[in-house]
Design an enzyme around this catalytic site. Structure first.
Site, mmCIF file in Angstrom:
data_model
loop_
_atom_site.group_PDB
_atom_site.id
_atom_site.type_symbol
_atom_site.label_atom_id
_atom_site.label_comp_id
_atom_site.label_asym_id
_atom_site.label_seq_id
_atom_site.Cartn_x
_atom_site.Cartn_y
_atom_site.Cartn_z
ATOM 1 C CD1 TRP A 219 0.231 0.535 3.432
ATOM 2 C CD2 TRP A 219 -0.271 -1.693 3.266
ATOM 3 N NE1 TRP A 219 0.662 -0.129 4.363
ATOM 4 C CE2 TRP A 219 0.379 -1.310 4.202
ATOM 5 C CE3 TRP A 219 -0.705 -2.883 2.510
ATOM 6 C CZ2 TRP A 219 0.667 -2.639 5.115
ATOM 7 C CZ3 TRP A 219 -0.358 -3.935 3.572
ATOM 8 C CH2 TRP A 219 0.171 -3.694 4.944
ATOM 9 C CB CYS B 235 15.838 4.642 19.111
ATOM 10 S SG CYS B 235 14.577 5.790 18.960
ATOM 11 C CB THR C 281 -4.328 -7.509 12.147
ATOM 12 O OG1 THR C 281 -5.777 -7.705 12.125
ATOM 13 C CG2 THR C 281 -3.788 -9.076 11.010
ATOM 14 C CD GLU D 239 -3.852 2.809 8.340
ATOM 15 O OE1 GLU D 239 -3.979 2.372 9.314
ATOM 16 O OE2 GLU D 239 -2.677 3.107 7.657
#
Length: 381
Positions: A30, A208, A49, A43
């Site tokens: 997508w 990070c 999920t 979405e």
């Protein structure tokens, strides 16, 4: 002063997170373009999920329904069949309804007005922000499970993040952060960081890109933040179903609505113990299997042995389903047995035709058990 009150902090987080995303983002289907329809589908599928689970379903679904018009024109059973196995079937119905609303009310094109997008079936504040930012680069914020975790740690929000005041703060922080350029990329980067680096347990702070801006890390609170409500224990449920075989065919019931699996086919099933997650209704509490099947289908049966049991989770329930072999009661003169005088639509189905029916994941597991040992159920090898 709170971190989000400093313009330099906001700019630094935006810049470093976007630079990281440009290198580390996953090539998800997508993301291939800015098609708002594909973003809407993704979405809806991603609610509770994982991305890994969604990708193959997404590809099949958009191959079946390549645009809003084709989805809006489809009947519900076809949509549910294309969604089959992904779970959360209410989302499939909401997606279908949203496509029909866009075609009927917006000329077939996704509106750009946030209020109009939030008014679509199944589309709340988060999903509207995801669609508008990714498709049109509008600076609409998002707060979902992954981004909520990242935001809470960045600003060291110590309150329970599902309650009003802490959640309002996180939406405010998200709104300030997305206000710069590349709103869609920034929102995706925020979610991607939560999925790949800022994990619920043992966040990977050493790699990070925004670690130096993270207030929770500075305070050593990564393990305590975000603070979530205590999990509710699953409720135990017991059900029984009959695999009724006659002349090599299997008796199936199409579940009436409303309810969790309205419109789905299943082996005639009765609820035995605990709350009924499917909301079948009509059969009364703890009805036995023989009477339940007769009331559902109009077919009198003789229940045989327990052949297979399986367990599955659905929302807050843990269900044990016992499947029994069964046969119809003998009929005078061998008259043809025609179901349909019961509470639900019923039909005799050839074993090979079971795969064509829309069924729950538990139903599919039972079909697999039948195919692996058909003789145990009275079917030919």
């Amino acid at each position: 002063m709170a971190p989000e009150d400093a313009s330099g902090w906001l700019a630094g987080v935006r810049e470093r997170l976007l630079a990281w995303f440009d290198v580390e983002k996953r090539p998800l289907p997508w993301r291939a373009d800015r098609d708002p329809y594909r973003i809407l589908v993704s979405e809806m599928m991603l609610v509770q999920t994982t991305v890994a689970a969604v990708v193959s379903y997404f590809d099949r679904f958009v191959a079946e329904f390549p645009d809003l018009a084709s989805l809006a024109a489809a009947d519900e059973e076809r949509v549910l069949k294309a969604w089959e196995g992904l779970g959360y079937y209410r989302r499939a119905r909401q997606l279908h309804a949203a496509a029909r609303a866009i075609v009927a009310d917006h000329g077939g094109g996704m509106p750009r007005d946030p209020a109009a997008v939030r008014a679509l079936p199944g589309v709340g504040r988060y999903m509207a922000g995801a669609i508008l930012s990714q498709a049109f680069d509008l600076p609409e914020p998002i707060v979902e499970a992954n981004s909520r975790r990242v935001l809470a740690r960045l600003v060291a929000e110590r309150g329970e993040v599902t309650t009003a005041k802490p959640l309002a703060r996180l939406w405010e922080v998200a709104g300030r952060l997305v206000a710069g350029e590349r709103a869609g990329d920034f929102n995706q980067a925020l979610m991607e960081l939560g999925a790949l680096v800022c994990a619920p347990r043992e966040p990977r702070c050493l790699i990070c890109p925004v670690a130096e801006s993270c207030e929770a890390r500075r305070l050593g609170l990564q393990a305590e933040i975000p603070r979530l409500p205590a999990r509710t224990a699953s409720q135990e449920v017991a059900e029984a179903c009959a695999v009724v075989v006659d002349a090599g065919r299997v008796l199936m019931v199409r579940r009436a609505g409303p309810g969790l699996w309205a419109g789905f086919w299943e082996f005639p099933t009765v609820h035995l113990v605990g709350p009924d997650p499917a909301g079948r209704g009509g059969l009364g509490p703890s009805i036995d299997l023989e009477r339940g099947v007769e009331r559902l289908t109009g077919v009198e049966i003789v229940v045989g042995s327990l052949v297979h049991s399986l367990s599955y989770g659905v929302t807050r329930y843990r269900v044990r389903l016992d499947a029994h072999a069964a046969t119809p009661r003998p009929r005078p003169g061998g008259a043809e047995l025609v179901p349909g005088s019961g509470m639900s639509a019923a039909a005799w189905v050839e074993p090979g035709g079971l795969r064509e029916l829309t069924m729950s994941a538990a139903g599919r597991r039972l079909v697999a058990a039948i195919r692996s040992d058909p003789a145990a159920w009275g079917l030919p090898e």
